[in-house]
Design a protein around this motif. Structure first.
Motif, mmCIF file in Angstrom:
data_model
loop_
_atom_site.group_PDB
_atom_site.id
_atom_site.type_symbol
_atom_site.label_atom_id
_atom_site.label_comp_id
_atom_site.label_asym_id
_atom_site.label_seq_id
_atom_site.Cartn_x
_atom_site.Cartn_y
_atom_site.Cartn_z
ATOM 1 N N LEU A 51 -5.900 57.210 17.669
ATOM 2 C CA LEU A 51 -5.992 56.689 16.107
ATOM 3 C C LEU A 51 -6.369 55.075 16.420
ATOM 4 C CD1 LEU A 51 -3.455 57.942 13.705
ATOM 5 C CD2 LEU A 51 -6.134 58.197 13.503
ATOM 6 N N ALA A 52 -5.476 54.852 17.241
ATOM 7 C CA ALA A 52 -5.360 53.408 17.215
ATOM 8 C C ALA A 52 -7.168 52.625 18.057
ATOM 9 C CB ALA A 52 -4.794 53.018 18.178
ATOM 10 N N GLU A 53 -8.191 53.282 18.249
ATOM 11 C CA GLU A 53 -9.687 53.146 19.353
ATOM 12 C C GLU A 53 -10.446 53.385 17.922
ATOM 13 O OE1 GLU A 53 -9.141 54.683 22.966
ATOM 14 O OE2 GLU A 53 -7.411 53.320 23.259
ATOM 15 N N ALA A 54 -10.282 54.620 16.673
ATOM 16 C CA ALA A 54 -10.761 54.746 15.886
ATOM 17 C C ALA A 54 -12.092 54.188 14.937
ATOM 18 C CB ALA A 54 -10.402 56.206 15.326
ATOM 19 N N HIS A 55 -12.875 55.027 15.545
ATOM 20 C CA HIS A 55 -13.868 53.670 14.154
ATOM 21 C C HIS A 55 -13.762 53.757 12.750
ATOM 22 C CE1 HIS A 55 -15.583 50.689 17.340
ATOM 23 N NE2 HIS A 55 -15.331 51.855 18.290
ATOM 24 N N VAL A 56 -13.680 55.132 12.747
ATOM 25 C CA VAL A 56 -13.627 55.895 10.917
ATOM 26 C C VAL A 56 -12.382 57.302 11.812
ATOM 27 C CG1 VAL A 56 -14.896 56.989 9.726
ATOM 28 C CG2 VAL A 56 -16.017 55.915 10.818
ATOM 29 N N ALA A 82 -15.129 62.127 12.055
ATOM 30 C CA ALA A 82 -14.274 61.097 12.254
ATOM 31 C C ALA A 82 -12.850 61.300 12.895
ATOM 32 C CB ALA A 82 -14.214 60.364 10.509
ATOM 33 N N SER A 83 -11.717 60.756 12.836
ATOM 34 C CA SER A 83 -10.065 60.641 13.422
ATOM 35 C C SER A 83 -9.767 61.278 12.204
ATOM 36 C CB SER A 83 -10.184 59.893 14.334
ATOM 37 O OG SER A 83 -10.239 59.495 15.695
ATOM 38 N N HIS A 98 3.005 63.983 14.809
ATOM 39 C CA HIS A 98 3.540 62.455 14.895
ATOM 40 C C HIS A 98 2.841 61.289 15.634
ATOM 41 C CE1 HIS A 98 6.060 59.384 14.631
ATOM 42 N NE2 HIS A 98 5.662 59.071 15.886
ATOM 43 N N GLU A 99 1.424 62.175 15.978
ATOM 44 C CA GLU A 99 0.710 60.502 17.163
ATOM 45 C C GLU A 99 -0.551 60.298 15.500
ATOM 46 O OE1 GLU A 99 0.082 64.765 19.438
ATOM 47 O OE2 GLU A 99 1.948 63.390 18.832
ATOM 48 N N GLN A 100 -0.758 61.167 15.089
ATOM 49 C CA GLN A 100 -1.623 61.002 13.523
ATOM 50 C C GLN A 100 -1.253 60.204 12.301
ATOM 51 O OE1 GLN A 100 -2.690 65.545 14.140
ATOM 52 N NE2 GLN A 100 -4.531 64.598 14.147
ATOM 53 N N GLN A 101 -0.218 60.140 12.842
ATOM 54 C CA GLN A 101 1.033 58.960 11.656
ATOM 55 C C GLN A 101 -0.035 57.620 11.401
ATOM 56 O OE1 GLN A 101 4.828 59.615 11.230
ATOM 57 N NE2 GLN A 101 4.808 57.466 10.207
ATOM 58 N N VAL A 102 -0.159 57.361 10.318
ATOM 59 C CA VAL A 102 -0.118 55.786 10.071
ATOM 60 C C VAL A 102 0.705 55.756 9.379
ATOM 61 C CG1 VAL A 102 -1.938 54.462 9.590
ATOM 62 C CG2 VAL A 102 -2.765 56.169 10.229
ATOM 63 N N GLY A 103 1.126 53.759 10.203
ATOM 64 C CA GLY A 103 2.345 53.339 8.891
ATOM 65 C C GLY A 103 3.377 52.640 9.970
ATOM 66 N N GLN A 104 4.467 52.338 9.809
ATOM 67 C CA GLN A 104 5.018 51.096 10.359
ATOM 68 C C GLN A 104 5.652 52.138 11.124
ATOM 69 O OE1 GLN A 104 7.793 49.848 7.052
ATOM 70 N NE2 GLN A 104 6.965 47.395 7.009
ATOM 71 N N THR A 105 6.494 53.475 11.129
ATOM 72 C CA THR A 105 6.688 54.561 11.564
ATOM 73 C C THR A 105 5.029 55.131 12.607
ATOM 74 O OG1 THR A 105 6.901 56.059 10.526
ATOM 75 C CG2 THR A 105 9.040 53.885 11.126
ATOM 76 N N GLY A 106 4.293 54.637 12.952
ATOM 77 C CA GLY A 106 3.330 55.563 13.760
ATOM 78 C C GLY A 106 2.039 54.188 14.125
ATOM 79 N N GLU A 107 1.383 54.933 14.401
ATOM 80 C CA GLU A 107 0.144 54.045 14.327
ATOM 81 C C GLU A 107 -0.262 52.704 13.696
ATOM 82 O OE1 GLU A 107 -1.608 54.253 17.466
ATOM 83 O OE2 GLU A 107 -0.683 55.405 18.061
ATOM 84 N N THR A 108 -0.794 51.896 14.341
ATOM 85 C CA THR A 108 -1.461 50.524 13.125
ATOM 86 C C THR A 108 -2.908 50.955 13.427
ATOM 87 O OG1 THR A 108 0.949 49.391 13.441
ATOM 88 C CG2 THR A 108 -1.346 47.987 13.296
ATOM 89 N N VAL A 109 -3.748 50.998 12.674
ATOM 90 C CA VAL A 109 -4.690 50.936 13.214
ATOM 91 C C VAL A 109 -5.767 50.184 12.345
ATOM 92 C CG1 VAL A 109 -4.923 53.499 13.411
ATOM 93 C CG2 VAL A 109 -5.547 52.649 11.386
ATOM 94 N N THR A 110 -7.140 49.349 12.944
ATOM 95 C CA THR A 110 -8.034 48.547 12.133
ATOM 96 C C THR A 110 -9.229 49.392 12.559
ATOM 97 O OG1 THR A 110 -7.998 47.947 13.905
ATOM 98 C CG2 THR A 110 -6.370 46.884 12.911
ATOM 99 N N PRO A 111 -9.762 50.489 11.822
ATOM 100 C CA PRO A 111 -11.190 50.572 11.992
ATOM 101 C C PRO A 111 -11.880 50.338 11.317
ATOM 102 C CG PRO A 111 -10.001 52.881 10.250
ATOM 103 C CD PRO A 111 -8.914 51.130 10.984
ATOM 104 N N LYS A 112 -13.567 50.752 11.473
ATOM 105 C CA LYS A 112 -14.155 50.256 10.609
ATOM 106 C C LYS A 112 -14.407 50.163 8.496
ATOM 107 C CE LYS A 112 -17.591 49.047 14.298
ATOM 108 N NZ LYS A 112 -17.232 47.821 14.502
#
Length: 183
Positions: A51-56, A82-83, A98-112
């Motif tokens: 997720l951290a590397e995903a563009h969408v 997309a991911s 869990h590795e697909q969770q976005v948020g403070q207790t998951g992944e921080t993401v910056t996709p396009k």
């Protein structure tokens, strides 16, 4: 010394005028001085980008109702390449890993592009995705906090809107001979 999780902040532009100093220290450490020992390094061999590397990213929340409703997230992600991500609630419900969770207790993401579908916009989730370049939110509640960070917002039932998006993206893909790039 300070550390920050990847993608929490946007990187600064390089400043060619800045110079660092390398200080080499000689350490007298022996293996027996260590309390831990690396037994094996296991590399992730999954085909999909993290997720951290995903563009969408197409992310869903409990607003999709149940695991069957959440399948729309997987379908949309498949159509646009997309991911898939989600909120803590959907991970705890067993709809995602869990590795697909976005948020403070998951992944921080910056996709396009970040689709937030059926996500209310709790601060814990928003902190993990607010730096996305383009945020498209779909939620029934016109006052949902997710709309405060969204670039575009659609007020409506995700279970009605997402199938229409899937259909439109499939038609676009056919027109382009199956070759679509949304980034």
């Amino acid at each position: 010394m300070a550390t920050v999780r990847p993608k929490v902040m946007k990187a600064l532009q390089p400043d060619e005028g800045r110079k660092g100093v390398i200080i080499e220290e000689e350490l007298e450490l022996r293996e027996e001085d260590m309390r831990t020992k690396v037994l094996e390094i296991v590399k992730d061999v999954t085909k999909k980008a993290s997720l951290a590397e995903a563009h969408v990213i197409v992310a869903g929340g409990k607003g999709l109702g149940d695991i069957q409703g959440f399948q729309l997230i997987h379908e949309l992600a498949e159509v646009i390449g997309a991911s898939v991500g989600g909120t803590r609630d959907v991970v705890e419900a067993g709809w995602l890993k869990h590795e697909q969770q976005v948020g403070q207790t998951g992944e921080t993401v910056t996709p396009k592009i970040y689709f937030a579908i059926g996500i209310s916009g709790a601060i814990q989730h928003v902190e993990g995705m607010k730096n996305s370049e383009l945020i498209i939110a779909i939620n029934k509640d016109a006052n949902a906090p997710i709309f405060d960070v969204a670039t575009y917002g659609i007020v409506g039932d995700a279970l009605e809107i997402v199938p229409k998006l899937i259909k439109q993206f499939k038609e676009l893909s056919k027109e382009k001979g199956g070759e679509m790039s949304y980034v």
